[in-house]
Each structure stands twice: as C-alpha cells, then as structure tokens.
Scaffold this motif. Sequence first.
Motif, PDB file in Angstrom:
ATOM      1  N   LEU A   1     -13.941   0.768 -14.467  1.00 58.09           N
ATOM      2  CA  LEU A   1     -12.536   1.182 -14.497  1.00 58.09           C
ATOM      3  C   LEU A   1     -12.025   1.534 -13.100  1.00 58.09           C
ATOM      4  O   LEU A   1     -10.943   1.118 -12.689  1.00 58.09           O
ATOM      5  N   THR A   2     -12.808   2.297 -12.373  1.00 60.08           N
ATOM      6  CA  THR A   2     -12.391   2.741 -11.038  1.00 60.08           C
ATOM      7  C   THR A   2     -12.229   1.567 -10.090  1.00 60.08           C
ATOM      8  O   THR A   2     -11.242   1.472  -9.343  1.00 60.08           O
ATOM      9  N   GLY A   3     -13.199   0.647 -10.104  1.00 56.21           N
ATOM     10  CA  GLY A   3     -13.102  -0.512  -9.212  1.00 56.21           C
ATOM     11  C   GLY A   3     -11.893  -1.368  -9.507  1.00 56.21           C
ATOM     12  O   GLY A   3     -11.168  -1.791  -8.588  1.00 56.21           O
ATOM     13  N   SER A   4     -11.634  -1.642 -10.790  1.00 56.21           N
ATOM     14  CA  SER A   4     -10.480  -2.469 -11.144  1.00 56.21           C
ATOM     15  C   SER A   4      -9.170  -1.760 -10.823  1.00 56.21           C
ATOM     16  O   SER A   4      -8.196  -2.383 -10.394  1.00 56.21           O
ATOM     17  N   PHE A   5      -9.140  -0.448 -11.034  1.00 54.79           N
ATOM     18  CA  PHE A   5      -7.950   0.332 -10.695  1.00 54.79           C
ATOM     19  C   PHE A   5      -7.652   0.220  -9.203  1.00 54.79           C
ATOM     20  O   PHE A   5      -6.505  -0.011  -8.798  1.00 54.79           O
ATOM     21  N   LEU A   6      -8.677   0.352  -8.376  1.00 53.13           N
ATOM     22  CA  LEU A   6      -8.483   0.268  -6.926  1.00 53.13           C
ATOM     23  C   LEU A   6      -8.026  -1.121  -6.504  1.00 53.13           C
ATOM     24  O   LEU A   6      -7.221  -1.273  -5.579  1.00 53.13           O
ATOM     25  N   LEU A   7      -8.538  -2.152  -7.175  1.00 51.19           N
ATOM     26  CA  LEU A   7      -8.196  -3.521  -6.808  1.00 51.19           C
ATOM     27  C   LEU A   7      -6.709  -3.787  -6.996  1.00 51.19           C
ATOM     28  O   LEU A   7      -6.083  -4.476  -6.188  1.00 51.19           O
ATOM     29  N   PHE A   8      -6.130  -3.229  -8.063  1.00 49.10           N
ATOM     30  CA  PHE A   8      -4.706  -3.457  -8.308  1.00 49.10           C
ATOM     31  C   PHE A   8      -3.819  -2.444  -7.610  1.00 49.10           C
ATOM     32  O   PHE A   8      -2.602  -2.536  -7.705  1.00 49.10           O
ATOM     33  N   LEU A   9      -4.401  -1.497  -6.920  1.00 43.10           N
ATOM     34  CA  LEU A   9      -3.630  -0.628  -6.030  1.00 43.10           C
ATOM     35  C   LEU A   9      -3.537  -1.209  -4.636  1.00 43.10           C
ATOM     36  O   LEU A   9      -2.512  -1.078  -3.964  1.00 43.10           O
ATOM     37  N   ILE A  10      -4.602  -1.870  -4.195  1.00 46.99           N
ATOM     38  CA  ILE A  10      -4.654  -2.295  -2.800  1.00 46.99           C
ATOM     39  C   ILE A  10      -3.671  -3.428  -2.509  1.00 46.99           C
ATOM     40  O   ILE A  10      -3.099  -3.499  -1.415  1.00 46.99           O
ATOM     41  N   GLN A  11      -3.420  -4.302  -3.498  1.00 46.61           N
ATOM     42  CA  GLN A  11      -2.551  -5.442  -3.236  1.00 46.61           C
ATOM     43  C   GLN A  11      -1.103  -5.030  -2.947  1.00 46.61           C
ATOM     44  O   GLN A  11      -0.557  -5.401  -1.906  1.00 46.61           O
ATOM     45  N   PRO A  12      -0.442  -4.263  -3.839  1.00 43.42           N
ATOM     46  CA  PRO A  12       0.931  -3.863  -3.493  1.00 43.42           C
ATOM     47  C   PRO A  12       0.986  -2.919  -2.308  1.00 43.42           C
ATOM     48  O   PRO A  12       1.963  -2.914  -1.552  1.00 43.42           O
ATOM     49  N   MET A  13      -0.049  -2.117  -2.111  1.00 39.55           N
ATOM     50  CA  MET A  13      -0.065  -1.182  -0.990  1.00 39.55           C
ATOM     51  C   MET A  13      -0.065  -1.932   0.344  1.00 39.55           C
ATOM     52  O   MET A  13       0.721  -1.632   1.253  1.00 39.55           O
ATOM     53  N   VAL A  14      -0.931  -2.920   0.462  1.00 40.74           N
ATOM     54  CA  VAL A  14      -1.002  -3.688   1.702  1.00 40.74           C
ATOM     55  C   VAL A  14       0.256  -4.532   1.885  1.00 40.74           C
ATOM     56  O   VAL A  14       0.725  -4.734   3.009  1.00 40.74           O
ATOM     57  N   ALA A  15       0.814  -5.024   0.767  1.00 41.00           N
ATOM     58  CA  ALA A  15       2.072  -5.776   0.866  1.00 41.00           C
ATOM     59  C   ALA A  15       3.172  -4.910   1.462  1.00 41.00           C
ATOM     60  O   ALA A  15       3.954  -5.367   2.311  1.00 41.00           O
ATOM     61  N   ARG A  16       3.259  -3.655   1.022  1.00 45.77           N
ATOM     62  CA  ARG A  16       4.262  -2.744   1.578  1.00 45.77           C
ATOM     63  C   ARG A  16       4.005  -2.482   3.059  1.00 45.77           C
ATOM     64  O   ARG A  16       4.942  -2.392   3.852  1.00 45.77           O
ATOM     65  N   MET A  17       2.743  -2.358   3.435  1.00 46.09           N
ATOM     66  CA  MET A  17       2.424  -2.142   4.847  1.00 46.09           C
ATOM     67  C   MET A  17       2.819  -3.340   5.701  1.00 46.09           C
ATOM     68  O   MET A  17       3.292  -3.194   6.831  1.00 46.09           O
ATOM     69  N   ALA A  18       2.625  -4.542   5.142  1.00 46.47           N
ATOM     70  CA  ALA A  18       2.799  -5.752   5.936  1.00 46.47           C
ATOM     71  C   ALA A  18       4.247  -6.224   6.002  1.00 46.47           C
ATOM     72  O   ALA A  18       4.616  -6.934   6.947  1.00 46.47           O
ATOM     73  N   LEU A  19       5.062  -5.857   5.018  1.00 47.15           N
ATOM     74  CA  LEU A  19       6.406  -6.416   4.910  1.00 47.15           C
ATOM     75  C   LEU A  19       7.244  -6.291   6.184  1.00 47.15           C
ATOM     76  O   LEU A  19       7.847  -7.271   6.625  1.00 47.15           O
TER      77      LEU A  19
END
Length: 746
Positions: free
Chosen positions: A26-44
């Motif tokens: 659960l923890t690993g999958s939760f982190l995986l779907f947090l990192i994608q939008p987070m990095v997208a916001r950083m990169a935009l």
Amino acid sequence: MHFDAEPARQALAKPYVRGLFLAAILTGSFLLFLIQPMVARMALPRIGGAPAVWNSAMLIYQALLLGGYAYAHWLRHFRPRVQAGIHLALLAAAALLLPIGLIRSDLPQGIEPALWVPWLLCASIGPLFFAVSAQAPLLQRWYASASGGRDPYALYAASNVGSFGGLLAYPLFVEPQFALKSQSWLWTIGYGLAAALIVGCALVLPRTSQAVTAVSSETRPIGIRRIALWIALAFVPSGLMLATSTFLTTDIVAVPMLWVLPLGLYLLSFSLAFREGAALPHMLAQFVPVMLLLFGATLIAGHEQLAYMNAFIGLVLLFVTSVALHGRMYALRPAADQLTGFYLAMAVGGALGGVFSALVAPLVFDWTYEYPLLILAAGLLVPQAFLSSRIARIWHPDPQRRLRRTMIVATIVAALVFLGIFNPADVLGNFHEQIAFIAVVAVGLATVGARPAFMVTLAGALFIFGGYRALEMSFSDARTRSYFGVYTVSDEAGERRLAHGTTLHGVQLLGARERMPTTYYVRGSGVGRAMQALPLLYGPNARVGAVGLGTGTLACYAKPGQSWRFFEIDPAVVRLAQARFTFLKRCLPDPTILLGDARLRLDHTADASLDMLALDAFSSDAVPTHLMTAEAFASYGRVLAPNGLLLVHISNRFLALSPVVAATAQRQGWHAARLIYQPSALEKKDEASTSDWIALSHDPGKLQQLTRRSSGWQPLLAQPGFQGWTDDYASIMPVLRIWNRSPSSD
C-alpha cells in the motif's frame, strides 16, 4: 540472525505479518502516485506545457515502470533473501536523491525540450521511481515464497487501493495543504516508512527457495499466445481509460480534474477483479456486453444537452469493462513462481495502451476514433455468456450452423444501418436513427454469447449512432486534431465557428462584418475597451502582445504603426486561424506569431518591450496554472513597460480565478480593476459573450486613464486569507466554484 522457512511460514499465519506485506505494498503504490503529479508541478515552470514535452515525460514514466517490473522479474533467479538484499541496496542507493527535487539544469540553447525533459526526469527521480515501481510484483512473490505457496494475487488489489489513495490524496489534500518543498519532505518520510516495511518483510523470508510455491515443480512454460492475451487484456482498459479522459474533457464537458475519475476507476477495477469467486465473473459476462451495446454508441453520439449524463455513462462503462477484462486476466493468471512475468506482460500492455491513446491516436486520427475502436476491442475480449437458455439453443455448437446464423445477423444489421442513415421513402419516420439503433440493439441482445455475431451488431450500433457522422466530418475536412484536443470549424447562419470539443473557441461573422470582434473580445468587453484606448494610452506606435491566438479575433483591433506579436502553443490553432478564418488576413496580414509555451517565450523577451499584454491562454475551461503564478506575473511585469497594461481573461464556468489575480496583484504592487461585461440581447445576436477581464498596471495613473473612459470597471480587492499561487504552491481546490461562493470570487 537465522530464520528457517518453517518458522517463517508459521509467523506469516499471524495476521500482523500478513498485514506487514499489505502495508508495504500500500505504501509503495501510494508513493508512486504521489510522485508523478508532484514532479509535474515542479517541472511545469521550467519546461512549459507543450504536449511533446509531457508526452515524452509520460513515456519516461512508462519506461521506468516497465523497467521496475522487468527488474522484479529478473530477481526471480535469486534466492528470496538475496532478492531482498539486492532490493534494499537499490532502495538505499536511490535514497541519495532525497528529498525529491529537480536537478539544477536549465534547458540548453538549441536543444529540443522533448529530448531534454526525459534526461531531466531520469536524472532527478529515475532511480526512486524505478525502485518503488518494482515493489508490487516483488513483494507479492516474497509473500508467496514466505507462505509456502499461498495465492499472492489478492495483494495486487491492495496495491491498487494504495494507488487510488495516492491519486486522490494529492489534489484533495497534499497540494492544497503543502508547498512543494514540504511535499518533497513528506514524500521522503513516506519513502523511509516504505523502506522500513520492506525490511520487515525481508526478515520473514525463507533462507532457501524450496518454499517458493507448492506447485512450482508442476507449472509449465507459458506460451506466446497466453502472453499476447495478457498484453491485450491490459492494453484495452489502459487505452480506454485515457481515451475516456480525452473524450469526456473535449467532446462532453470540460470539468477541471475530471481526469482523476477515469484513472481512479481504472485502478479500483483491479481491486474488484483480483479476487476469488464465480458470481462476479458470471454476472459480468452477461452484463458488460449489454452495456457495450447500449452505451458504447450512446456516448459516441455526445449530445451536448446531456453532457453530464454522458460523462456518467462513460465512467460506468469504463469501470465495468475494466473489471471484466481484468477479471479475465486474473482467471488466466499463472502460478506464483511465474507471477513477475505475468505482471511484466500486464505492464507492457498498459504501456502500449497509453502510447496508443496518448501519442499515436492524436497523430493518426482527426477525432477521438480511438474510443470506438477500443469499445470494439473490448467487445472482442470481454467474457460473454448467453442471456438465456433459449438464446443458447439458437446458437447451435455446430460451426456451419453458427456461421449461417451469423451471416443472417450481419444482413439484418446492414439493412438496419442503411435504413437508419438514409431512411429511403421515409420508411422509419423522423426518428429513423433512434428506431434503427433500438432495432440493432434488440438483435444484439440475442447475440451475446456468440462473439462473431455480437461483434457485427456492436459495430453496427457504433456506426449508426454517431460513427457515420464522425466519418462525414472527417471526410469534409472540417476537423483538426492536435495533442491539445479536437478543433471543428463549421459554417452556419452567416458565421463561422471554431469549437474545441464541445466548447466554443471563436466566432467570425461572414460578409461585411467579418472584421467585427465577437465573443469575449467585443468592443464592450474589458480587452475591447483597452484595445480601443491604445492610441490614447501609448500613442500611434503602441507595442502589443497577446498570449493565445484563437481565431485571431484580437488582430482586428490593430492599427497602422502598432507592433503586434502573438504567443501560441498549438501549431494547429495557427494553421486554422490563417487558413479558415480571415481576422488575420484582413486586419493584420503579416503577424508575428511565436510558437511555444508563452511563459518560456516571455522569459526570452526583452525587458520593457511591450506596452500592453493580453493573457487569454485557457483552452476550454482548463487553466495552465504556471501562467497564473506570482513568478509568471513577475515575468509579465518585466516585459511590460513601467506604465504598461496587463489584461487577464478569467471567464470560467468552474473556477473563480479573481482571488488568484488579486492576491498576486497585492503582493507585487499591481493596481487592478475588473470588468464583468454582460452584453444586451441585441449584442448577443452578433455573438457577443459575457466576459470577465482584469486590467493591471504598476502605474495607477495609466490604469485610471483606462477605467475612467467607460463605466463598469470595479477595483479588484484581495480576498482575506487567500495566499495566491506561486511556483511552489498552486491548488485549484480553493477556487473551485462549488467551494468558493464569496462575492469577491464571483
């Protein structure tokens, strides 16, 4: 420390140990779907919103996910404890990149962003993403090993529950509550928790591989046909999820964050499908084909007056189809010792489905044809069962009899399609299309369970109720598609209209009034009044910039001697404005049009090189947040002269954007006024639209020169407690109109 396999299995029988594996997955999958939008916001802010950039980013995510699954599959060659040692070493090495952030590297001159972005993402988060993505299949294999052959597939349901939680947590909780720096540290803490849980899982693993599975010695090699079927069963739901998102947000209704719902339902479908029991598969085998017949075609028709109902139908259809296909995949799962190969094939299918819908379809099709094609593919793959014993007797098992009955069905469907489309001699009356569709569906109900005949009726239903009109539009050359959506040009009642999906994007009156500004840009609107005041405010040689070209309507405010430049991100819009509309041709024959993300383009624009800048870059009701942050407004202020004017269009059905602009204006010393223009009934006949514009300037005198020329302008007041958007913090949740009803935000 010494652990034998038997004590490990005994320990695993305790609920808290099984819970350990569940918590780790659960923890690993939760982190995986947090990192994608987070990095997208950083990169935009650094890479812009160009589709080629984001498509290349998506490919990198898919490649890293595939790599993680392939790595988990490769580890099967080692003993469980060795696997754990290798994976923990990888987690430790990846932790050197914490806390999450983009490396300090600016886009080199002359380098294509779509090529530079993959390197940037891989260097910044590649090892972290790779390590976390491998955990779902890897931990399931460990579970099977430690339990002596227990079925580990139910744990995949937990994995997708974690993914769903991360998907919802980011926009609903993490983004509204935390700035990006705090989000990065929050993710770092989660990574540490995940690593600790994996250490706990590793401690209960057997020291030998003897207990991998109770049936490992009896399993046979998996054939290429079975692998291809796994890939196909994963391909269709993945592609359908993205196609549904595109279809709903462009052809049905443009609601912010609507993309979360298709992805969330797609993830939840695994949780429902990956479970034991015969009742659900049998029900789906009868229910889903009927749903495809009834609603696959209904959604393609895409009636605007039923937009929200169609959106609901599309989401239900996606969910039940995904459950059916994933359920069939679960029924075809291999033994636990071949688990990682199964998940690798699933990842390949999911990646190919995403590539097809997100990359290939916009290049190949001029409309969302991928949606009906995937509906047909779903009909070919979903389990089917006859609706009754009487229907089953019709479809005799003899192949020749079945073929003859299928040919009869094909003839009937072809006749109904012909009558529904052409209705010769008015045989079916005014409702010929609906009558023919109902008749085709009735025939289709008798074919559920006989797949070839069912596919004929499904194709007929799709064609008669929306498919043939889509083909007519394609052959008429009225439609253009890019990575930003589908644009349709239509002529009616003395005007030419440009629609983006079902959202009107611009109107030009034909004939003698072709130079008249329309929609949000009429003379009474905020931008119309500012454009008319240009000679008074800045003299005959005013310098004007416009972010967002559209049909080129604003060009008809241009005067001889003025200098104009447009910033447009979509080349398809430029081609349409130049070839299908005459605003540019009649009013500004040789415009300067700068292609690319406006913020990146403005970063390379000289200081104080514009007197007025009009910002109207919103596609439908979607808002590119990086153009509305404090840093973006600072960039606008830099390119404007000290007494320059900034006009911001904030008309939006779903978002109250005035608090965003007001907070930034207060912080940066802009003076601001707002004009909500309501056209009269007579003006509406000339395609005038209600519009909401904000005018800003660092020079209060210049703003007063504009606002005193006409009534209706009101001071823009900051909303107490609203902090505005920055590159480090921007959430649309506080400005959604369903939450925000204060007078200052309307």
